[in-house]
Write a protein that holds these residues in place. Structure first.
Motif, PDB file in Angstrom:
ATOM      1  N   SER A 103       0.833  -1.207   0.000  1.00 39.31           N
ATOM      2  CA  SER A 103       0.000   0.000   0.000  1.00 39.31           C
ATOM      3  C   SER A 103       0.865   1.255   0.000  1.00 39.31           C
ATOM      4  CB  SER A 103      -0.933  -0.004   1.212  1.00 39.31           C
ATOM      5  OG  SER A 103      -1.859  -1.068   1.148  1.00 39.31           O
ATOM      6  N   ARG A 104       1.933   1.242   0.793  1.00 41.76           N
ATOM      7  CA  ARG A 104       2.828   2.406   0.844  1.00 41.76           C
ATOM      8  C   ARG A 104       3.498   2.641  -0.505  1.00 41.76           C
ATOM      9  NH1 ARG A 104       4.114   0.170   5.986  1.00 41.76           N
ATOM     10  NH2 ARG A 104       5.985  -0.820   5.115  1.00 41.76           N
ATOM     11  N   LEU A 105       3.905   1.547  -1.148  1.00 38.73           N
ATOM     12  CA  LEU A 105       4.549   1.687  -2.454  1.00 38.73           C
ATOM     13  C   LEU A 105       3.576   2.251  -3.479  1.00 38.73           C
ATOM     14  CD1 LEU A 105       6.886   1.329  -4.383  1.00 38.73           C
ATOM     15  CD2 LEU A 105       6.282  -1.087  -4.600  1.00 38.73           C
ATOM     16  N   CYS A 106       2.351   1.760  -3.480  1.00 40.87           N
ATOM     17  CA  CYS A 106       1.336   2.282  -4.412  1.00 40.87           C
ATOM     18  C   CYS A 106       1.107   3.770  -4.166  1.00 40.87           C
ATOM     19  CB  CYS A 106       0.023   1.515  -4.251  1.00 40.87           C
ATOM     20  SG  CYS A 106       0.069  -0.199  -4.837  1.00 40.87           S
ATOM     21  N   SER A 107       1.072   4.195  -2.904  1.00 33.77           N
ATOM     22  CA  SER A 107       0.854   5.604  -2.587  1.00 33.77           C
ATOM     23  C   SER A 107       2.024   6.468  -3.045  1.00 33.77           C
ATOM     24  CB  SER A 107       0.641   5.770  -1.074  1.00 33.77           C
ATOM     25  OG  SER A 107      -0.522   5.083  -0.651  1.00 33.77           O
ATOM     26  N   ARG A 108       3.242   5.916  -2.992  1.00 31.16           N
ATOM     27  CA  ARG A 108       4.403   6.664  -3.478  1.00 31.16           C
ATOM     28  C   ARG A 108       4.335   6.875  -4.987  1.00 31.16           C
ATOM     29  NH1 ARG A 108       9.580   3.588  -1.567  1.00 31.16           N
ATOM     30  NH2 ARG A 108      10.497   5.033  -3.093  1.00 31.16           N
ATOM     31  N   LEU A 109       3.847   5.871  -5.699  1.00 33.26           N
ATOM     32  CA  LEU A 109       3.756   5.978  -7.150  1.00 33.26           C
ATOM     33  C   LEU A 109       2.604   6.867  -7.588  1.00 33.26           C
ATOM     34  CD1 LEU A 109       4.468   2.269  -8.161  1.00 33.26           C
ATOM     35  CD2 LEU A 109       5.939   4.240  -8.592  1.00 33.26           C
ATOM     36  N   GLU A 110       1.588   6.957  -6.765  1.00 36.88           N
ATOM     37  CA  GLU A 110       0.400   7.753  -7.091  1.00 36.88           C
ATOM     38  C   GLU A 110       0.022   8.565  -5.851  1.00 36.88           C
ATOM     39  OE1 GLU A 110      -3.390   6.689  -9.802  1.00 36.88           O
ATOM     40  OE2 GLU A 110      -3.288   5.581  -7.935  1.00 36.88           O
ATOM     41  N   PRO A 111       0.786   9.646  -5.560  1.00 34.75           N
ATOM     42  CA  PRO A 111       0.597  10.394  -4.312  1.00 34.75           C
ATOM     43  C   PRO A 111      -0.815  10.933  -4.107  1.00 34.75           C
ATOM     44  CG  PRO A 111       2.624  11.047  -5.410  1.00 34.75           C
ATOM     45  CD  PRO A 111       1.861  10.190  -6.383  1.00 34.75           C
ATOM     46  N   GLU A 112      -1.522  11.234  -5.193  1.00 35.00           N
ATOM     47  CA  GLU A 112      -2.853  11.811  -5.048  1.00 35.00           C
ATOM     48  C   GLU A 112      -3.941  10.751  -4.965  1.00 35.00           C
ATOM     49  OE1 GLU A 112      -3.445  14.599  -8.133  1.00 35.00           O
ATOM     50  OE2 GLU A 112      -1.814  15.931  -7.503  1.00 35.00           O
ATOM     51  N   LEU A 164       6.453 -22.873  -4.649  1.00 34.08           N
ATOM     52  CA  LEU A 164       5.153 -23.212  -4.084  1.00 34.08           C
ATOM     53  C   LEU A 164       5.285 -24.218  -2.952  1.00 34.08           C
ATOM     54  CD1 LEU A 164       2.069 -22.918  -4.316  1.00 34.08           C
ATOM     55  CD2 LEU A 164       2.088 -24.812  -5.938  1.00 34.08           C
ATOM     56  N   THR A 165       6.247 -25.112  -3.043  1.00 35.17           N
ATOM     57  CA  THR A 165       6.346 -26.213  -2.089  1.00 35.17           C
ATOM     58  C   THR A 165       7.517 -26.067  -1.125  1.00 35.17           C
ATOM     59  OG1 THR A 165       7.629 -27.477  -3.711  1.00 35.17           O
ATOM     60  CG2 THR A 165       5.247 -27.840  -3.650  1.00 35.17           C
ATOM     61  N   ARG A 166       8.209 -24.931  -1.155  1.00 32.24           N
ATOM     62  CA  ARG A 166       9.289 -24.700  -0.202  1.00 32.24           C
ATOM     63  C   ARG A 166       9.355 -23.210   0.099  1.00 32.24           C
ATOM     64  NH1 ARG A 166      14.627 -26.046  -3.756  1.00 32.24           N
ATOM     65  NH2 ARG A 166      13.322 -27.797  -4.447  1.00 32.24           N
ATOM     66  N   ALA A 167      10.151 -22.841   1.115  1.00 34.15           N
ATOM     67  CA  ALA A 167      10.248 -21.433   1.502  1.00 34.15           C
ATOM     68  C   ALA A 167      10.772 -20.592   0.349  1.00 34.15           C
ATOM     69  CB  ALA A 167      11.161 -21.295   2.719  1.00 34.15           C
ATOM     70  N   SER A 168      10.164 -19.428   0.138  1.00 32.99           N
ATOM     71  CA  SER A 168      10.542 -18.539  -0.952  1.00 32.99           C
ATOM     72  C   SER A 168      11.089 -17.240  -0.390  1.00 32.99           C
ATOM     73  CB  SER A 168       9.336 -18.232  -1.840  1.00 32.99           C
ATOM     74  OG  SER A 168       8.817 -19.405  -2.414  1.00 32.99           O
ATOM     75  N   PRO A 169      11.972 -16.567  -1.148  1.00 33.80           N
ATOM     76  CA  PRO A 169      12.413 -15.236  -0.716  1.00 33.80           C
ATOM     77  C   PRO A 169      11.241 -14.275  -0.753  1.00 33.80           C
ATOM     78  CG  PRO A 169      13.123 -15.674  -2.967  1.00 33.80           C
ATOM     79  CD  PRO A 169      12.551 -16.961  -2.436  1.00 33.80           C
ATOM     80  N   PRO A 170      11.193 -13.299   0.166  1.00 34.66           N
ATOM     81  CA  PRO A 170      10.078 -12.338   0.145  1.00 34.66           C
ATOM     82  C   PRO A 170      10.075 -11.526  -1.131  1.00 34.66           C
ATOM     83  CG  PRO A 170      11.815 -11.597   1.619  1.00 34.66           C
ATOM     84  CD  PRO A 170      12.173 -12.991   1.209  1.00 34.66           C
ATOM     85  N   LEU A 171       8.895 -11.151  -1.574  1.00 38.29           N
ATOM     86  CA  LEU A 171       8.767 -10.320  -2.767  1.00 38.29           C
ATOM     87  C   LEU A 171       9.410  -8.966  -2.494  1.00 38.29           C
ATOM     88  CD1 LEU A 171       7.500 -10.034  -5.592  1.00 38.29           C
ATOM     89  CD2 LEU A 171       5.451  -9.183  -4.482  1.00 38.29           C
ATOM     90  N   GLN A 172      10.343  -8.557  -3.316  1.00 39.06           N
ATOM     91  CA  GLN A 172      11.063  -7.299  -3.126  1.00 39.06           C
ATOM     92  C   GLN A 172      10.245  -6.174  -3.749  1.00 39.06           C
ATOM     93  OE1 GLN A 172      15.359  -7.499  -3.946  1.00 39.06           O
ATOM     94  NE2 GLN A 172      15.152  -9.721  -4.170  1.00 39.06           N
ATOM     95  N   VAL A 173       9.287  -5.664  -2.982  1.00 36.82           N
ATOM     96  CA  VAL A 173       8.364  -4.683  -3.549  1.00 36.82           C
ATOM     97  C   VAL A 173       9.083  -3.422  -3.994  1.00 36.82           C
ATOM     98  CG1 VAL A 173       6.341  -5.544  -2.344  1.00 36.82           C
ATOM     99  CG2 VAL A 173       7.786  -3.857  -1.223  1.00 36.82           C
ATOM    100  N   GLU A 174      10.127  -2.995  -3.276  1.00 34.38           N
ATOM    101  CA  GLU A 174      10.878  -1.817  -3.707  1.00 34.38           C
ATOM    102  C   GLU A 174      11.616  -2.102  -5.016  1.00 34.38           C
ATOM    103  OE1 GLU A 174      10.815   1.189  -2.509  1.00 34.38           O
ATOM    104  OE2 GLU A 174       9.448   0.667  -0.902  1.00 34.38           O
ATOM    105  N   GLY A 175      12.071  -3.339  -5.175  1.00 36.23           N
ATOM    106  CA  GLY A 175      12.773  -3.711  -6.404  1.00 36.23           C
ATOM    107  C   GLY A 175      11.884  -3.625  -7.619  1.00 36.23           C
ATOM    108  N   ALA A 176      10.557  -3.715  -7.422  1.00 39.82           N
ATOM    109  CA  ALA A 176       9.635  -3.622  -8.550  1.00 39.82           C
ATOM    110  C   ALA A 176       9.661  -2.240  -9.183  1.00 39.82           C
ATOM    111  CB  ALA A 176       8.218  -3.945  -8.091  1.00 39.82           C
ATOM    112  N   MET A 177      10.212  -1.236  -8.457  1.00 43.27           N
ATOM    113  CA  MET A 177      10.242   0.124  -8.974  1.00 43.27           C
ATOM    114  C   MET A 177      11.455   0.378  -9.855  1.00 43.27           C
ATOM    115  SD  MET A 177       8.964   2.408  -5.741  1.00 43.27           S
ATOM    116  CE  MET A 177       9.067   3.917  -6.712  1.00 43.27           C
ATOM    117  N   ALA A 178      12.247  -0.633 -10.149  1.00 47.59           N
ATOM    118  CA  ALA A 178      13.435  -0.451 -10.981  1.00 47.59           C
ATOM    119  C   ALA A 178      13.062   0.219 -12.291  1.00 47.59           C
ATOM    120  CB  ALA A 178      14.097  -1.798 -11.244  1.00 47.59           C
ATOM    121  N   GLY A 179      13.716   1.295 -12.597  1.00 46.94           N
ATOM    122  CA  GLY A 179      13.460   2.005 -13.849  1.00 46.94           C
ATOM    123  C   GLY A 179      12.477   3.143 -13.706  1.00 46.94           C
ATOM    124  N   VAL A 180      11.824   3.275 -12.513  1.00 50.41           N
ATOM    125  CA  VAL A 180      10.873   4.368 -12.330  1.00 50.41           C
ATOM    126  C   VAL A 180      11.621   5.644 -11.979  1.00 50.41           C
ATOM    127  CG1 VAL A 180       8.977   5.197 -10.924  1.00 50.41           C
ATOM    128  CG2 VAL A 180       9.049   2.831 -11.585  1.00 50.41           C
TER     129      VAL A 180
END
Length: 214
Positions: free
Chosen positions: A132-141, A198-214
């Motif tokens: 939610s915080r990341l979405c608000s940063r991308l769309e402040p209004e 799906l069947t073993r522990a996964s690394p957490p989704l790097q939500v900040e990393g999704a902003m690469a190139g923004v």
């Protein structure tokens, strides 16, 4: 991304993408043939057989990148069912009236326990507050949509990731086609080689990393 096999006219023609580890040149290294269950808008799910995936290898024998598989636009490692199928199942379970593990499993042609695993997997992908915080940063209004009352956590994360994918695409971030959750996981794999198992522990989704190139 050019994944054509090299032609006879030049040994450098149709070379695969650069090594994802060192960034150096790579060479073709055979292929794999797989079968996969894919999402189809009109009929739900169907099985695709003889799906060919090319493999590549880093030209530097000392590189830790070794060899790797090149995936089609909606492909993903270690998935008999594509991410799009899993996402559709989770969202159906979250929003469709009277949807159950059994009813969703019938449409997906799988066991109800598989749908249950998809639900648990999606619920643990990331922190909804961070999204939610990341979405608000991308769309402040604007703000991400509020969580509908009683919605499953997995469904709520699916909605937030759909919202985030739309914002990223609006900002020009290249994402694979398909639902937001699947597109962002594919971006994380392409950029960080992070696999959401799906069947073993996964690394957490790097939500900040999704902003690469923004």
């Amino acid at each position: 991304m050019d994944i054509r096999a090299p032609g006879p006219e030049c040994k450098h023609a149709g070379r695969p993408p650069r090594c994802p580890v060192c960034g150096g040149p790579s060479w073709w290294n055979g292929l794999r043939t797989v079968a996969q269950m894919v999402q189809v808008e009109t009929t739900g799910v169907r099985r695709v057989v003889d799906l060919i995936r090319l493999r590549a290898r880093c030209a530097d024998p000392a590189c830790k990148g070794g060899s790797w598989t090149l995936y089609e636009a909606q492909g993903y490692p270690h998935r008999t069912f594509t991410l799009a199928v899993a996402v559709a199942a989770v969202m159906e379970l979250a929003v469709a009236p009277n949807a159950t593990l059994a009813s969703v499993a019938r449409r997906c042609q799988c066991d109800p326990r598989t749908v249950g695993r998809w639900k648990c997997w999606a619920s643990g992908l990331c922190d909804p507050a961070a999204l939610s915080r990341l979405c608000s940063r991308l769309e402040p209004e604007g703000f991400p949509p509020p969580r509908p009352g009683g919605m499953l956590l997995a469904g709520w994360l699916g909605l937030l990731l759909e919202h985030l994918a739309r914002l990223l695409r609006d900002q020009g971030v290249p994402l694979a086609p398909g639902p937001g959750l699947a597109a962002i996981l594919r971006q994380q794999f392409d950029r960080f080689r992070a696999v959401s198992w799906l069947t073993r522990a996964s690394p957490p989704l790097q939500v900040e990393g999704a902003m690469a190139g923004v």
